[in-house]
Structures are given as C-alpha cells and as structure tokens.
Scaffold this active site. Structure first.
Site, PDB file in Angstrom:
ATOM      1  N   LYS A  75      47.834  51.532  50.984  1.00  0.00           N
ATOM      2  CA  LYS A  75      48.002  50.764  52.227  1.00  0.00           C
ATOM      3  C   LYS A  75      49.254  51.183  53.006  1.00  0.00           C
ATOM      4  CE  LYS A  75      45.621  46.602  50.613  1.00  0.00           C
ATOM      5  NZ  LYS A  75      45.689  45.176  50.364  1.00  0.00           N
ATOM      6  N   GLY A 139      53.446  44.897  48.069  1.00  0.00           N
ATOM      7  CA  GLY A 139      52.740  44.965  49.349  1.00  0.00           C
ATOM      8  C   GLY A 139      52.092  43.645  49.737  1.00  0.00           C
TER       9      GLY A 139
HETATM   10  P1  NAP Z   1      52.363  45.871  44.145  1.00  0.00           P
HETATM   11  O1  NAP Z   1      52.828  46.361  45.464  1.00  0.00           O
HETATM   12  O2  NAP Z   1      52.209  46.823  43.014  1.00  0.00           O
HETATM   13  O3  NAP Z   1      53.383  44.706  43.695  1.00  0.00           O
HETATM   14  C1  NAP Z   1      53.228  44.038  42.483  1.00  0.00           C
HETATM   15  C2  NAP Z   1      54.272  42.921  42.365  1.00  0.00           C
HETATM   16  O4  NAP Z   1      54.010  42.210  41.163  1.00  0.00           O
HETATM   17  C3  NAP Z   1      55.709  43.408  42.267  1.00  0.00           C
HETATM   18  O5  NAP Z   1      56.525  42.489  42.893  1.00  0.00           O
HETATM   19  C4  NAP Z   1      55.949  43.456  40.755  1.00  0.00           C
HETATM   20  O6  NAP Z   1      57.302  43.194  40.404  1.00  0.00           O
HETATM   21  C5  NAP Z   1      55.125  42.282  40.290  1.00  0.00           C
HETATM   22  N1  NAP Z   1      54.655  42.494  38.919  1.00  0.00           N
HETATM   23  C6  NAP Z   1      53.728  43.382  38.492  1.00  0.00           C
HETATM   24  N2  NAP Z   1      53.542  43.277  37.171  1.00  0.00           N
HETATM   25  C7  NAP Z   1      54.374  42.293  36.740  1.00  0.00           C
HETATM   26  C8  NAP Z   1      54.654  41.722  35.465  1.00  0.00           C
HETATM   27  N3  NAP Z   1      54.028  42.138  34.349  1.00  0.00           N
HETATM   28  N4  NAP Z   1      55.565  40.718  35.383  1.00  0.00           N
HETATM   29  C9  NAP Z   1      56.205  40.299  36.497  1.00  0.00           C
HETATM   30  N5  NAP Z   1      55.989  40.801  37.739  1.00  0.00           N
HETATM   31  C10 NAP Z   1      55.090  41.792  37.846  1.00  0.00           C
HETATM   32  O7  NAP Z   1      50.956  45.145  44.253  1.00  0.00           O
HETATM   33  P2  NAP Z   1      50.400  44.375  45.555  1.00  0.00           P
HETATM   34  O8  NAP Z   1      49.727  45.328  46.458  1.00  0.00           O
HETATM   35  O9  NAP Z   1      51.504  43.539  46.094  1.00  0.00           O
HETATM   36  O10 NAP Z   1      49.248  43.453  44.934  1.00  0.00           O
HETATM   37  C11 NAP Z   1      49.556  42.299  44.172  1.00  0.00           C
HETATM   38  C12 NAP Z   1      48.278  41.537  43.862  1.00  0.00           C
HETATM   39  O11 NAP Z   1      47.716  40.993  45.049  1.00  0.00           O
HETATM   40  C13 NAP Z   1      47.188  42.408  43.237  1.00  0.00           C
HETATM   41  O12 NAP Z   1      46.740  41.761  42.094  1.00  0.00           O
HETATM   42  C14 NAP Z   1      46.084  42.450  44.258  1.00  0.00           C
HETATM   43  O13 NAP Z   1      44.801  42.438  43.646  1.00  0.00           O
HETATM   44  C15 NAP Z   1      46.307  41.155  45.026  1.00  0.00           C
HETATM   45  N6  NAP Z   1      45.775  41.235  46.400  1.00  0.00           N
HETATM   46  C16 NAP Z   1      44.680  40.480  46.674  1.00  0.00           C
HETATM   47  C17 NAP Z   1      44.129  40.532  47.956  1.00  0.00           C
HETATM   48  C18 NAP Z   1      42.910  39.698  48.264  1.00  0.00           C
HETATM   49  O14 NAP Z   1      42.247  39.939  49.282  1.00  0.00           O
HETATM   50  N7  NAP Z   1      42.596  38.711  47.462  1.00  0.00           N
HETATM   51  C19 NAP Z   1      44.691  41.341  48.941  1.00  0.00           C
HETATM   52  C20 NAP Z   1      45.828  42.072  48.618  1.00  0.00           C
HETATM   53  C21 NAP Z   1      46.354  42.018  47.340  1.00  0.00           C
HETATM   54  P3  NAP Z   1      58.429  44.347  40.352  1.00  0.00           P
HETATM   55  O15 NAP Z   1      58.992  44.423  41.737  1.00  0.00           O
HETATM   56  O16 NAP Z   1      59.386  43.860  39.355  1.00  0.00           O
HETATM   57  O17 NAP Z   1      57.723  45.606  39.915  1.00  0.00           O
END
Ligand code: NAP
Length: 287
Positions: A75, A139
């Site tokens: 993205k 993100g």
């Molecule tokens: P990302 O950019 O990889 O960010 C992940 C975040 O989660 C970071 O802040 C990371 O912390 C934290 N994290 C990951 N694993 C962790 C763990 N084991 N313990 C504590 N914190 C953890 O991912 P993203 O794009 O933001 O997506 C996040 C979620 O949103 C995904 O599951 C995605 O499926 C969901 N989402 C859903 C929709 C929908 O339409 N429903 C749309 C967009 C996203 P650190 O900074 O410490 O690494």
C-alpha cells in the site's frame, strides 16, 4: 450479456495486488456485486512479488484494467508509481485503491473512509469526550488515525510494541488534531494497556494479533461499556472477540470494514452507479 457456457467477454477488468492474496475475500465481494448488477466485469486477485509491482502497474492501461485494489505489503510502495494521489492517500502514506484514468493512475485510500463510517455509526448517541485506545502503529493504524482526525473531541491513547514507531506517528499526525496532547503514547505493558483500556470508550485493534489467536496485554479490563473494533477478521472467533463477547462489550470484527472499503472503491471505479443500490449490495450477507 452474451453468454456461452457461462463465458462472457468482460467490459471491465479489476483486481487486487498483494504478496499473498490466495485467501482474500475481495474477489468474492466484487464479483458478487457485478453478478447482482448483471455487469460485465471481472475482479481477480494476483499474488505478486515486490519487483513485479512497478512493471505490473505500468501495464494496467495496456491490459485495459479499470481499477485495482492494493493490499499488504504494497500500500505504501505503490505511491511512487502513481500519477496522482488523493489528499487522504498522501497524508496516510498508503493507497488501497487505484483508478486507471486516460491520463494515468490515480490513487486513493478507502480504508480510512470505512473506519470513519464505522466509528460514526457506533457513536450516534455520544455527547461526551470519547477516549479511543488504538493498538498498533502500522499502515492500518495510520488510516485509523486519519479517520479519527475527522471527529472532534476524541482523546487518543496509542499503544504500540515499538515505542519509537508510535512516537514518530504521533508527531506526524498531531497537526491534524485540534489541540496538542490529544494523542498520547501508552507503553506495551499489561499495566499501562490495562489502565488505558479502563479509561477508553472505544478500543481499536490494528495490530493483526487476532489472526494469530493472540490478544493484547491488558485486555482483561474490557467491560460491557466498551466498543471493541478489531480490524482483523479470522474465520474462527479469536480470543479478543471471545472475551469481549463474554463481557457483553460491543465487538465488531474487520469484515464490515472490508465491505465498506470495497464499496468505496467501487464508487471510485463506477461513479455512475446508484449509491443506494451500492449500499444494499455491499453488505454482510455476501460471506
Ligand atoms: P503493519 O503495517 O505490519 O503493522 C502491524 C502493527 O502491529 C505494528 O504496529 C506492529 O508493532 C504491531 N504488531 C504486529 N505483531 C505484533 C505482536 N506480535 N505484538 C504486538 N504488536 C504487534 O500492518 P497493517 O497494514 O497496519 O495491518 C494491521 C492489521 O490490520 C492486519 O491484520 C490487517 O489484516 C488489518 N487490516 C484490515 C483491514 C480491513 O479491511 N478489515 C484493512 C487494513 C488492515 P511494531 O511497530 O512493534 O512492529
């Protein structure tokens, strides 16, 4: 529509690019809508690697694509290949929808529109200052913060495992909020997150922990007054959903967000379609 054994020549091609889209629900959503509308359009998901993103985007017009969704982890990456990016897409730094125009590719972020609508729908009767505990600084959290900046009177507690990432995000987004100190960092510890949970009215889970059957430390403070919005949508009920339901909190998983962001993408690709009808088509019964 001219059909021969179920085959039809599509007028519109749409799709999704991501690293692994094999289990994506987006083709199911969009193709269901096209079928209901008797629209000659096809939506297909493509799992591609990072090196393929630029060349594939450059070929969209030649292959007569009308539009595209972008999912993890591209993205942010796609922005540099676009000719125009919406204000929201630029500020969030992520684009999940692309429209192929005659003069190039335009990028949009419809994730934030979905979050805004969900918050708004669940806030109708609140006249008080609302405290939101946002978990995550990736993100998705950026889209959530941008959506929250469209409301007034929200106090935001931002919990993230990596403190530096959260603080950088707070610095970047503070200007969007009307007064300083509206977003505060919360340490990723049981005690701090437990306290933040007790203070919060809304909990927004944007870490994806539910996909791994995990839950954030301090979740035990969730009670019946909370609205818990989890952006994940695992097939089986995850621990956060189980606990929130046991406590009789209001719990919503990410399927609704998925549907709304899809509906808003459809609006960008097919603006002439009736919005009431669109609202009816993009609803939960699809799954
Ligand atoms: P990302 O950019 O990889 O960010 C992940 C975040 O989660 C970071 O802040 C990371 O912390 C934290 N994290 C990951 N694993 C962790 C763990 N084991 N313990 C504590 N914190 C953890 O991912 P993203 O794009 O933001 O997506 C996040 C979620 O949103 C995904 O599951 C995605 O499926 C969901 N989402 C859903 C929709 C929908 O339409 N429903 C749309 C967009 C996203 P650190 O900074 O410490 O690494």
């Amino acid at each position: 529509m001219s059909c021969l054994n179920g085959y039809f020549e599509p007028d519109y091609l749409l799709g999704l690019f991501g690293a692994d889209v094999s289990r994506s629900l987006s083709p199911t959503i969009h193709n269901y809508v096209y079928q209901e509308r008797k629209q000659k359009a096809i939506y297909k998901a493509f799992s591609i690697n990072e090196e393929q993103v630029g060349p594939a985007l450059n070929q969209l017009a030649s292959f007569e694509f009308k539009g595209l969704n972008i999912t993890n982890p591209y993205k942010e990456l796609v922005i540099k290949f676009l000719d125009e990016v919406s204000e929201a897409g630029s500020k969030i730094g992520a684009v999940n929808t692309i429209k192929v125009e005659d003069n190039g590719l335009s990028g949009y972020n419809t994730d934030y529109l979905a979050v805004k609508e969900i918050i708004s729908d669940n806030m109708q009767n609140s006249q008080y200052l609302t405290t939101v505990l946002l978990l995550g600084a990736g993100g998705a959290a950026r889209s959530v913060l941008y959506a929250l900046s469209k409301f007034t009177g929200f106090k935001i507690l931002l919990g993230n495992r990596t403190e530096s990432r959260a603080k950088k995000l707070i610095e970047e987004f503070s200007e969007l909020f009307s007064y300083k100190g509206e977003i505060k960092y919360v340490k990723w510890t049981q005690k701090a997150l437990g306290n933040a949970t007790s203070q919060a009215d809304i909990i927004i889970e944007a870490t994806g922990l539910s996909w791994q059957e995990q839950v954030y430390p301090g979740y035990e403070k969730i009670s019946s007054h909370h609205f818990v919005f989890d952006l994940s949508y695992p097939q089986n009920q995850g621990p956060l959903s189980k606990y929130a339901n046991e406590q009789q909190a209001c719990y919503l998983d990410g399927k609704n967000m998925l549907l709304i962001q899809a509906r808003e993408a459809d609006k960008i690709w097919f603006p002439a379609k009736d919005n009431q009808e669109r609202k009816r088509l993009f609803q939960q019964d699809i799954f």
